[in-house]
Design a protein around this motif. Structure first.
Motif, PDB file in Angstrom:
ATOM      1  N   TYR A   1       0.842  -1.185   0.000  1.00  0.00           N
ATOM      2  CA  TYR A   1       0.000   0.000   0.000  1.00  0.00           C
ATOM      3  C   TYR A   1       0.888   1.248   0.000  1.00  0.00           C
ATOM      4  CZ  TYR A   1      -4.437  -2.403   0.876  1.00  0.00           C
ATOM      5  OH  TYR A   1      -5.567  -3.172   0.759  1.00  0.00           O
ATOM      6  N   VAL A   2       0.654   2.115  -0.946  1.00  0.00           N
ATOM      7  CA  VAL A   2       1.398   3.374  -1.009  1.00  0.00           C
ATOM      8  C   VAL A   2       0.400   4.508  -1.178  1.00  0.00           C
ATOM      9  CG1 VAL A   2       1.891   3.010  -3.479  1.00  0.00           C
ATOM     10  CG2 VAL A   2       3.185   4.707  -2.206  1.00  0.00           C
ATOM     11  N   GLY A   3       0.344   5.349  -0.181  1.00  0.00           N
ATOM     12  CA  GLY A   3      -0.581   6.466  -0.198  1.00  0.00           C
ATOM     13  C   GLY A   3       0.133   7.772  -0.434  1.00  0.00           C
TER      14      GLY A   3
ATOM     15  N   LEU B   1      -6.410  15.570  -5.703  1.00  0.00           N
ATOM     16  CA  LEU B   1      -6.356  14.304  -6.431  1.00  0.00           C
ATOM     17  C   LEU B   1      -5.384  13.297  -5.826  1.00  0.00           C
ATOM     18  CD1 LEU B   1      -6.246  15.744 -10.069  1.00  0.00           C
ATOM     19  CD2 LEU B   1      -8.257  14.852  -8.872  1.00  0.00           C
ATOM     20  N   VAL B   2      -4.735  13.629  -4.703  1.00  0.00           N
ATOM     21  CA  VAL B   2      -3.743  12.724  -4.144  1.00  0.00           C
ATOM     22  C   VAL B   2      -4.399  11.465  -3.585  1.00  0.00           C
ATOM     23  CG1 VAL B   2      -2.135  14.593  -3.611  1.00  0.00           C
ATOM     24  CG2 VAL B   2      -3.735  13.787  -1.848  1.00  0.00           C
ATOM     25  N   GLU B   3      -3.581  10.438  -3.406  1.00  0.00           N
ATOM     26  CA  GLU B   3      -4.066   9.176  -2.853  1.00  0.00           C
ATOM     27  C   GLU B   3      -4.446   9.343  -1.383  1.00  0.00           C
ATOM     28  OE1 GLU B   3      -5.690   6.625  -3.055  1.00  0.00           O
ATOM     29  OE2 GLU B   3      -4.373   5.125  -3.988  1.00  0.00           O
ATOM     30  N   LEU B   4      -5.260   8.423  -0.888  1.00  0.00           N
ATOM     31  CA  LEU B   4      -5.584   8.417   0.530  1.00  0.00           C
ATOM     32  C   LEU B   4      -4.322   8.197   1.361  1.00  0.00           C
ATOM     33  CD1 LEU B   4      -8.348   7.582  -0.926  1.00  0.00           C
ATOM     34  CD2 LEU B   4      -8.938   6.548   1.264  1.00  0.00           C
ATOM     35  N   ASP B   5      -4.322   8.741   2.541  1.00  0.00           N
ATOM     36  CA  ASP B   5      -3.281   8.445   3.514  1.00  0.00           C
ATOM     37  C   ASP B   5      -3.655   7.126   4.178  1.00  0.00           C
ATOM     38  OD1 ASP B   5      -1.600   8.288   5.726  1.00  0.00           O
ATOM     39  OD2 ASP B   5      -1.774  10.419   6.206  1.00  0.00           O
ATOM     40  N   PHE B   6      -2.783   6.120   4.095  1.00  0.00           N
ATOM     41  CA  PHE B   6      -3.088   4.808   4.654  1.00  0.00           C
ATOM     42  C   PHE B   6      -2.573   4.624   6.084  1.00  0.00           C
ATOM     43  CE2 PHE B   6      -3.071   3.640  -0.007  1.00  0.00           C
ATOM     44  CZ  PHE B   6      -4.457   3.541  -0.089  1.00  0.00           C
ATOM     45  N   GLY B   7      -2.106   5.682   6.700  1.00  0.00           N
ATOM     46  CA  GLY B   7      -1.721   5.611   8.096  1.00  0.00           C
ATOM     47  C   GLY B   7      -0.633   4.588   8.363  1.00  0.00           C
ATOM     48  N   THR B   8      -0.823   3.773   9.415  1.00  0.00           N
ATOM     49  CA  THR B   8       0.200   2.790   9.782  1.00  0.00           C
ATOM     50  C   THR B   8       0.275   1.636   8.787  1.00  0.00           C
ATOM     51  OG1 THR B   8      -1.387   1.666  11.229  1.00  0.00           O
ATOM     52  CG2 THR B   8       0.033   3.327  12.239  1.00  0.00           C
ATOM     53  N   ALA B   9      -0.651   1.562   7.851  1.00  0.00           N
ATOM     54  CA  ALA B   9      -0.611   0.528   6.819  1.00  0.00           C
ATOM     55  C   ALA B   9       0.304   0.902   5.655  1.00  0.00           C
ATOM     56  CB  ALA B   9      -2.015   0.256   6.287  1.00  0.00           C
ATOM     57  N   GLU B  10       0.772   2.146   5.641  1.00  0.00           N
ATOM     58  CA  GLU B  10       1.633   2.607   4.544  1.00  0.00           C
ATOM     59  C   GLU B  10       2.845   1.697   4.383  1.00  0.00           C
ATOM     60  OE1 GLU B  10       2.570   5.520   1.500  1.00  0.00           O
ATOM     61  OE2 GLU B  10       0.771   5.178   2.692  1.00  0.00           O
TER      62      GLU B  10
ATOM     63  N   ARG C   1      -2.513  -8.148   8.268  1.00  0.00           N
ATOM     64  CA  ARG C   1      -3.240  -9.169   9.031  1.00  0.00           C
ATOM     65  C   ARG C   1      -2.413  -9.677  10.208  1.00  0.00           C
ATOM     66  NH1 ARG C   1      -4.236 -11.108   3.541  1.00  0.00           N
ATOM     67  NH2 ARG C   1      -6.210 -10.181   2.848  1.00  0.00           N
ATOM     68  N   GLU C   2      -1.110  -9.643  10.079  1.00  0.00           N
ATOM     69  CA  GLU C   2      -0.237 -10.050  11.182  1.00  0.00           C
ATOM     70  C   GLU C   2      -0.130  -8.962  12.253  1.00  0.00           C
ATOM     71  OE1 GLU C   2       3.554 -11.039   9.598  1.00  0.00           O
ATOM     72  OE2 GLU C   2       2.859 -12.853   8.572  1.00  0.00           O
ATOM     73  N   ARG C   3      -0.045  -7.704  11.844  1.00  0.00           N
ATOM     74  CA  ARG C   3       0.239  -6.611  12.783  1.00  0.00           C
ATOM     75  C   ARG C   3      -1.016  -6.063  13.450  1.00  0.00           C
ATOM     76  NH1 ARG C   3       5.191  -3.119  10.065  1.00  0.00           N
ATOM     77  NH2 ARG C   3       6.309  -4.898   9.165  1.00  0.00           N
ATOM     78  N   PHE C   4      -2.108  -5.952  12.678  1.00  0.00           N
ATOM     79  CA  PHE C   4      -3.362  -5.467  13.269  1.00  0.00           C
ATOM     80  C   PHE C   4      -4.534  -6.226  12.625  1.00  0.00           C
ATOM     81  CE2 PHE C   4      -1.233  -2.224  10.638  1.00  0.00           C
ATOM     82  CZ  PHE C   4      -2.032  -2.185   9.501  1.00  0.00           C
TER      83      PHE C   4
ATOM     84  N   GLY D   1      -5.043   4.947  11.584  1.00  0.00           N
ATOM     85  CA  GLY D   1      -4.365   6.220  11.377  1.00  0.00           C
ATOM     86  C   GLY D   1      -4.533   6.788   9.984  1.00  0.00           C
ATOM     87  N   GLY D   2      -5.346   6.137   9.151  1.00  0.00           N
ATOM     88  CA  GLY D   2      -5.495   6.563   7.770  1.00  0.00           C
ATOM     89  C   GLY D   2      -6.591   7.595   7.559  1.00  0.00           C
ATOM     90  N   GLU D   3      -6.604   8.166   6.377  1.00  0.00           N
ATOM     91  CA  GLU D   3      -7.612   9.160   6.014  1.00  0.00           C
ATOM     92  C   GLU D   3      -8.980   8.510   5.869  1.00  0.00           C
ATOM     93  OE1 GLU D   3      -8.446  12.493   2.487  1.00  0.00           O
ATOM     94  OE2 GLU D   3      -6.938  10.931   2.202  1.00  0.00           O
ATOM     95  N   SER D   4     -10.010   9.205   6.287  1.00  0.00           N
ATOM     96  CA  SER D   4     -11.373   8.735   6.081  1.00  0.00           C
ATOM     97  C   SER D   4     -11.699   8.745   4.591  1.00  0.00           C
ATOM     98  CB  SER D   4     -12.359   9.647   6.815  1.00  0.00           C
ATOM     99  OG  SER D   4     -13.674   9.425   6.365  1.00  0.00           O
ATOM    100  N   PRO D   5     -12.194   7.617   4.032  1.00  0.00           N
ATOM    101  CA  PRO D   5     -12.587   7.627   2.628  1.00  0.00           C
ATOM    102  C   PRO D   5     -13.639   8.678   2.309  1.00  0.00           C
ATOM    103  CG  PRO D   5     -12.371   5.376   3.389  1.00  0.00           C
ATOM    104  CD  PRO D   5     -12.264   6.253   4.608  1.00  0.00           C
ATOM    105  N   SER D   6     -14.497   9.014   3.277  1.00  0.00           N
ATOM    106  CA  SER D   6     -15.499  10.053   3.014  1.00  0.00           C
ATOM    107  C   SER D   6     -14.843  11.412   2.799  1.00  0.00           C
ATOM    108  CB  SER D   6     -16.509  10.119   4.159  1.00  0.00           C
ATOM    109  OG  SER D   6     -15.878  10.474   5.375  1.00  0.00           O
ATOM    110  N   ALA D   7     -13.733  11.669   3.506  1.00  0.00           N
ATOM    111  CA  ALA D   7     -13.002  12.917   3.293  1.00  0.00           C
ATOM    112  C   ALA D   7     -12.348  12.927   1.916  1.00  0.00           C
ATOM    113  CB  ALA D   7     -11.949  13.106   4.381  1.00  0.00           C
ATOM    114  N   ALA D   8     -11.795  11.777   1.510  1.00  0.00           N
ATOM    115  CA  ALA D   8     -11.195  11.680   0.180  1.00  0.00           C
ATOM    116  C   ALA D   8     -12.250  11.869  -0.901  1.00  0.00           C
ATOM    117  CB  ALA D   8     -10.504  10.336   0.020  1.00  0.00           C
TER     118      ALA D   8
END
Length: 216
Positions: free
Chosen positions: A28-30, A88-97, A105-108, A126-133
């Motif tokens: 995942y790359v945000g 137009l930027v990608e969502l922030d994926f937080g700690t999943a970045e 699945r292992e970490r959370f 820690g990621g961006e809300s899809p509704s905000a995106a």
């Protein structure tokens, strides 16, 4: 479902950027400003060859490097400017970045399971809300398709962002973006047409965009 004011029909080519090293490994790359791979640059060149014959009236890009570098050959071929739009930027994926689905699945495991059940209601930790995106995406597409950029606009952005926005424009519940639109390939995406009443329709999904291919 209209999100902008009525006007002339507009065709919008919503394209995902070319491949990056992280995408090549299914990570995942945000907001990470990842470069394109050699294959990603080749995909951008192919997109540029398509753009040369597509009679575009405008090109708009996300601010992130991978989107700007994907748009650059199209800019050279058409002579159009390519303003960038932070909406137009990608969502922030937080700690999943930077992680794969298996690593998440292992970490959370509980948070990943909730995300898989409903990714719209349960963003990654820690990621961006899809509704905000979606809100910023709606606003960007309203401006892009209002006629001031002409009637054939190439937009280079990002995979998750595009799937959420496309679902909304087509009247599909955005929470279904991972199942309704499970795959969006690099250097392609959605060909959309907004009619004079502001209603959106899908012309093509993941079409080949290269020299000699369809330009709609």
């Amino acid at each position: 479902m209209p999100h902008d004011r009525p006007g002339l029909p507009v065709t919008v080519f919503l394209v995902r950027h070319g491949e990056t090293p992280m995408h090549a490994e299914n990570r995942y790359v945000g907001r990470t400003d990842a470069p394109l791979t050699d294959l990603g640059h080749e995909q951008a060149v192919e997109l540029g060859e398509w753009a040369a014959q597509a009679k575009l009236t405008a090109i708009v890009s996300s601010t992130l490097r991978r989107a700007r570098d994907t748009a650059e050959p199209a800019v050279r071929k058409t002579g159009l400017r390519a303003p960038v739009d932070e909406r137009l930027v990608e969502l922030d994926f937080g700690t999943a970045e930077g992680l794969t689905a298996a690593e998440m699945r292992e970490r959370f495991p509980h948070e990943r399971a909730a995300f898989e059940a409903d990714p719209y209601a349960n963003p990654l930790p820690g990621g961006e809300s899809p509704s905000a995106a979606l809100a910023r995406g709606r606003a960007a597409l309203a401006d892009i398709s209002n006629g001031e950029s002409g009637d054939r606009v190439l937009v280079v952005a990002h995979g998750t962002f595009l799937r959420i926005v496309v679902c909304d424009l087509l009247g599909i519940p955005p929470r279904a973006f991972r199942t309704a639109l499970p795959v969006i390939r690099n250097a392609t995406g959605a060909v959309l047409r907004r009619d004079h009443a502001g209603r959106w329709g899908l012309m093509a999904w993941n079409p080949p965009l290269g020299a000699g291919t369809e330009t709609w």
